[in-house]
Design a protein around this motif. Structure first.
Motif, PDB file in Angstrom:
ATOM      1  N   PRO A 163       0.725  -1.257   0.033  1.00 55.87           N
ATOM      2  CA  PRO A 163      -0.121   0.015  -0.109  1.00 55.87           C
ATOM      3  C   PRO A 163       0.941   1.225  -0.072  1.00 55.87           C
ATOM      4  N   PRO A 164       0.385   2.505  -0.692  1.00 55.90           N
ATOM      5  CA  PRO A 164       1.292   3.484  -0.694  1.00 55.90           C
ATOM      6  C   PRO A 164       1.263   4.166   0.760  1.00 55.90           C
ATOM      7  N   ALA A 165       2.237   4.873   1.024  1.00 55.11           N
ATOM      8  CA  ALA A 165       2.476   5.517   2.358  1.00 55.11           C
ATOM      9  C   ALA A 165       1.470   6.815   2.409  1.00 55.11           C
ATOM     10  N   ASP A 166       1.403   7.277   1.419  1.00 58.04           N
ATOM     11  CA  ASP A 166       0.540   8.545   1.227  1.00 58.04           C
ATOM     12  C   ASP A 166      -0.457   8.281   0.146  1.00 58.04           C
ATOM     13  N   LEU A 167      -1.914   8.451   0.390  1.00 55.92           N
ATOM     14  CA  LEU A 167      -2.779   8.202  -0.492  1.00 55.92           C
ATOM     15  C   LEU A 167      -3.178   9.554  -1.227  1.00 55.92           C
ATOM     16  N   THR A 168      -2.561  10.622  -0.800  1.00 52.51           N
ATOM     17  CA  THR A 168      -2.707  11.897  -1.409  1.00 52.51           C
ATOM     18  C   THR A 168      -1.651  12.216  -2.500  1.00 52.51           C
ATOM     19  N   ARG A 169      -0.613  11.201  -2.866  1.00 51.62           N
ATOM     20  CA  ARG A 169       0.456  11.424  -3.623  1.00 51.62           C
ATOM     21  C   ARG A 169       0.572  10.468  -4.705  1.00 51.62           C
ATOM     22  N   TRP A 170       0.364  10.997  -5.984  1.00 51.69           N
ATOM     23  CA  TRP A 170       0.265  10.451  -7.030  1.00 51.69           C
ATOM     24  C   TRP A 170       1.859  10.545  -7.608  1.00 51.69           C
ATOM     25  N   GLU A 171       2.522   9.433  -7.807  1.00 50.68           N
ATOM     26  CA  GLU A 171       3.746   9.634  -8.666  1.00 50.68           C
ATOM     27  C   GLU A 171       3.662   9.452 -10.049  1.00 50.68           C
ATOM     28  N   LEU A 172       4.021  10.359 -10.786  1.00 53.24           N
ATOM     29  CA  LEU A 172       3.651  10.243 -12.364  1.00 53.24           C
ATOM     30  C   LEU A 172       4.888   9.513 -12.976  1.00 53.24           C
ATOM     31  N   GLY A 173       5.937  10.119 -12.541  1.00 50.95           N
ATOM     32  CA  GLY A 173       7.214   9.675 -13.317  1.00 50.95           C
ATOM     33  C   GLY A 173       8.572  10.547 -12.861  1.00 50.95           C
ATOM     34  N   VAL A 174       9.500  11.081 -13.961  1.00 52.73           N
ATOM     35  CA  VAL A 174      10.407  11.910 -13.804  1.00 52.73           C
ATOM     36  C   VAL A 174      10.202  13.038 -14.731  1.00 52.73           C
ATOM     37  N   ASP A 175      10.793  14.203 -14.515  1.00 51.21           N
ATOM     38  CA  ASP A 175      10.813  15.275 -15.468  1.00 51.21           C
ATOM     39  C   ASP A 175      12.065  15.181 -16.244  1.00 51.21           C
ATOM     40  N   GLU A 176      12.365  16.226 -16.980  1.00 48.64           N
ATOM     41  CA  GLU A 176      13.278  16.443 -18.109  1.00 48.64           C
ATOM     42  C   GLU A 176      14.871  16.408 -17.346  1.00 48.64           C
ATOM     43  N   TYR A 177      15.112  16.609 -15.987  1.00 49.00           N
ATOM     44  CA  TYR A 177      16.108  16.530 -15.232  1.00 49.00           C
ATOM     45  C   TYR A 177      16.133  15.485 -14.162  1.00 49.00           C
ATOM     46  N   ALA A 178      15.230  14.058 -14.548  1.00 54.72           N
ATOM     47  CA  ALA A 178      15.272  12.979 -13.784  1.00 54.72           C
ATOM     48  C   ALA A 178      14.872  13.251 -12.478  1.00 54.72           C
ATOM     49  N   ALA A 179      14.206  14.294 -11.982  1.00 49.87           N
ATOM     50  CA  ALA A 179      13.641  14.756 -10.602  1.00 49.87           C
ATOM     51  C   ALA A 179      12.094  13.911 -10.667  1.00 49.87           C
ATOM     52  N   LYS A 180      11.810  13.445  -9.516  1.00 53.62           N
ATOM     53  CA  LYS A 180      10.468  12.629  -9.313  1.00 53.62           C
ATOM     54  C   LYS A 180       9.592  13.768  -9.423  1.00 53.62           C
ATOM     55  N   VAL A 181       8.149  13.397 -10.148  1.00 54.17           N
ATOM     56  CA  VAL A 181       7.438  14.299 -10.244  1.00 54.17           C
ATOM     57  C   VAL A 181       6.025  13.632  -9.525  1.00 54.17           C
ATOM     58  N   CYS A 182       5.299  14.338  -8.558  1.00 58.55           N
ATOM     59  CA  CYS A 182       4.400  13.772  -7.768  1.00 58.55           C
ATOM     60  C   CYS A 182       3.415  14.957  -7.753  1.00 58.55           C
ATOM     61  N   VAL A 183       2.115  14.600  -7.858  1.00 55.65           N
ATOM     62  CA  VAL A 183       0.976  15.498  -7.549  1.00 55.65           C
ATOM     63  C   VAL A 183       0.126  15.066  -6.507  1.00 55.65           C
ATOM     64  N   SER A 184      -0.522  16.198  -5.816  1.00 58.60           N
ATOM     65  CA  SER A 184      -1.316  15.811  -4.814  1.00 58.60           C
ATOM     66  C   SER A 184      -2.856  15.667  -5.177  1.00 58.60           C
ATOM     67  N   LEU A 185      -3.402  14.570  -4.696  1.00 64.72           N
ATOM     68  CA  LEU A 185      -4.697  14.175  -4.984  1.00 64.72           C
ATOM     69  C   LEU A 185      -5.793  14.791  -4.052  1.00 64.72           C
ATOM     70  N   ALA A 186      -5.155  15.431  -2.738  1.00 62.10           N
ATOM     71  CA  ALA A 186      -6.118  15.846  -2.011  1.00 62.10           C
ATOM     72  C   ALA A 186      -6.879  16.981  -2.401  1.00 62.10           C
ATOM     73  N   ASN A 187      -8.369  17.141  -2.308  1.00 65.35           N
ATOM     74  CA  ASN A 187      -9.105  18.145  -2.717  1.00 65.35           C
ATOM     75  C   ASN A 187      -9.154  18.318  -4.102  1.00 65.35           C
ATOM     76  N   VAL A 188      -8.840  17.073  -4.889  1.00 63.32           N
ATOM     77  CA  VAL A 188      -8.739  17.169  -6.304  1.00 63.32           C
ATOM     78  C   VAL A 188     -10.279  16.556  -6.836  1.00 63.32           C
ATOM     79  N   PRO A 189     -11.096  17.272  -7.675  1.00 60.64           N
ATOM     80  CA  PRO A 189     -12.019  16.464  -7.992  1.00 60.64           C
ATOM     81  C   PRO A 189     -12.016  15.726  -9.269  1.00 60.64           C
ATOM     82  N   GLY A 190     -11.134  16.341 -10.276  1.00 57.09           N
ATOM     83  CA  GLY A 190     -11.107  15.622 -11.309  1.00 57.09           C
ATOM     84  C   GLY A 190      -9.629  15.704 -12.111  1.00 57.09           C
TER      85      GLY A 190
END
Length: 463
Positions: A163-190
């Motif tokens: 199970p993910p440690a944080d259910l509000t954290r969506w790990e999408l992948g890496v950006d053009e500098y190989a840094a991890k990209v995550c977005v928060s799902l908290a209070n996101v309707p769509g």
């Protein structure tokens, strides 16, 4: 003095032993590292050794005419003043698979702006594809140099099944500098996901399902306009972990949308009494009140405007209009009660996803697009001002799996390499977590019973 001399006799062996341990540890790290990291480790050595000279040539040093405290103490009365000191910022270098990350100090007249102006010189000197400079706290900057382009390097994700440690954290992948990209799902309707066929839309959503499937606090329903049965298409391996699934049948989709709207209404009516808050995200999802995710793939199938005067066409037109109204209800009113809608379509123009739904979704991703108009529909009018980041530039096969999105707190747009999840891994995760699948209606019934409240259960929708 004799005591000091005695300690000095041990100092050399101790220092030699420490250096030997460090060399052995470095050699072990080098041998165990992958090929890319080994190259970066050698690159890191060159960066450290050449930093003083490079900083002077790039204008990242400052001349201090004030003598140091030691020079002031030891200076003779009639001796000439000491020469000015040239101060060079201190750095720490960390290698990884794609390049190096350099943490540097700032100096008077050598701050963030000066580092950013010198980025292209650093890129050439370090033999990097690109270099970025960002603030790293007071008096610090972080310089990221990538030797190989993460956007054109396909990556593969193997779900852990934990199970993910944080259910509000969506790990999408890496950006053009190989840094991890995550977005928060908290209070996101769509969330809207756009892109031409084969660009990586469904694969990116598959990763989302595989990452969140091990949590009993997440329940997923899917409507897929590309197939007629659950055994077909991209979600066939994941359907065991979904509490509801339907294909391109408009009547079945309409029934599922109605069911979820009724769930939304029941949650809205009971949330304050049951959870003690007005917003589920204040306490977070739980197995009793799970985050309910509705995935609508090929969304234009269910919102299409039918035109015609015959009976069949009129019925379909009324059905798709009602679908749009129901999904609008979920997107506009489902945020606080823990309902998330992910809409996937080739183009997110108004004829594919109604603007009164699309424009309420705060997160928008776009994989490769053929036209600027499609990119604007997916990402907003501002993408015209960032042509280098436009998804129109991602049509090369090397960019399959690369998406563009606007990241909160970052200027412009970010390009993201999303990893590929194999069908075998998806099937394995779905099989191992199928016992966690539960109908959110039944979860709410059980929760209401546990709080001595009554409820009228909704009819079950079979897969």
């Amino acid at each position: 003095m004799e005591a000091i001399t005695g300690y000095a006799a041990y100092a050399l062996p101790i220092a030699t032993a420490l250096v030997g341990v460090w060399l052995v540890w470095t050699a072990v790290r080098y041998v165990r590292a992958d090929k890319g990291t080994r190259v970066s480790m050698r690159q890191a050595v060159r960066v450290r050794w050449g930093w003083v000279r490079l900083a002077r040539m790039a204008g990242l040093t400052v001349t201090d005419k004030t003598p140091s405290l030691l020079a002031q103490i030891t200076a003779q009365k009639d001796s000439p003043p000491p020469s000015p000191r040239v101060l060079t910022p201190k750095i720490k270098v960390k290698p990884d698979q794609y390049g190096v990350t350099v943490q540097a100090r700032t100096l008077p007249q050598v701050g963030l702006e000066e580092y950013q102006k010198s980025a292209r010189f650093l890129s050439d000197a370090w033999r990097c594809t690109r270099v970025s400079v960002l603030p790293d706290g007071p008096g610090k900057v972080v310089i990221r140099g990538v030797r190989s382009d993460p956007l054109t390097t396909p990556t593969r994700h193997r779900p852990t099944g934990r199970p993910p440690a944080d259910l509000t954290r969506w790990e999408l992948g890496v950006d053009e500098y190989a840094a991890k990209v995550c977005v928060s799902l908290a209070n996101v309707p769509g969330v809207t996901v756009a892109g031409v066929p084969g660009a990586g839309k469904t694969s990116g959503v598959n990763k989302f399902v595989c990452d969140f499937a091990p949590s009993p606090a997440v329940q997923i329903a899917t409507v897929d306009g590309k197939v007629s049965r659950a055994s077909e298409g991209d979600y066939a391996d994941l359907v065991k972990r979904m509490f509801a699934f339907c294909g391109d049948d408009l009547d079945e989709a309409n029934a599922l949308f109605k069911r979820l709207v009724e769930l939304r209404k029941r949650r809205s009516a009971t949330i304050r009494d049951v959870l003690g808050v007005k917003n589920m995200w204040h306490v977070g999802p739980s197995p009793e009140w799970p985050l309910t995710v509705l995935i609508i793939d090929e969304a234009h199938t269910f919102f299409r405007e039918y035109k015609g005067s015959d009976t069949t066409t009129k019925r379909l037109a009324a059905l798709t209009a009602e679908n749009a109204r129901l999904v609008e209800d979920l997107v506009k009113k489902g945020r606080s009660v823990g309902i998330l809608v992910i809409l996937i379509s080739q183009k997110t123009t108004g004829d594919a996803i109604p603007t009164f739904i699309r424009d309420v979704c705060p997160i928008g991703l776009s994989f490769a697009q053929k036209t600027v108009e499609a990119a604007v529909a997916a990402l907003g009018e501002d993408i015209r001002n960032w042509p280098d980041a436009s998804p129109v530039t991602l049509q090369d096969p090397a960019y399959v799996g690369v998406a563009v999105m606007a990241m909160q707190g970052r200027p412009g747009y970010t390009r993201i390499r999303t990893p590929y999840v194999s069908d075998a891994d998806a099937a394995r995760v779905a099989e191992e977590t199928s016992h966690l699948t539960s109908d959110p209606d039944l979860c709410l019934n059980a929760l209401l019973r546990s709080t001595s409240r009554t409820t009228t259960p909704l009819p079950s929708l079979t897969k």
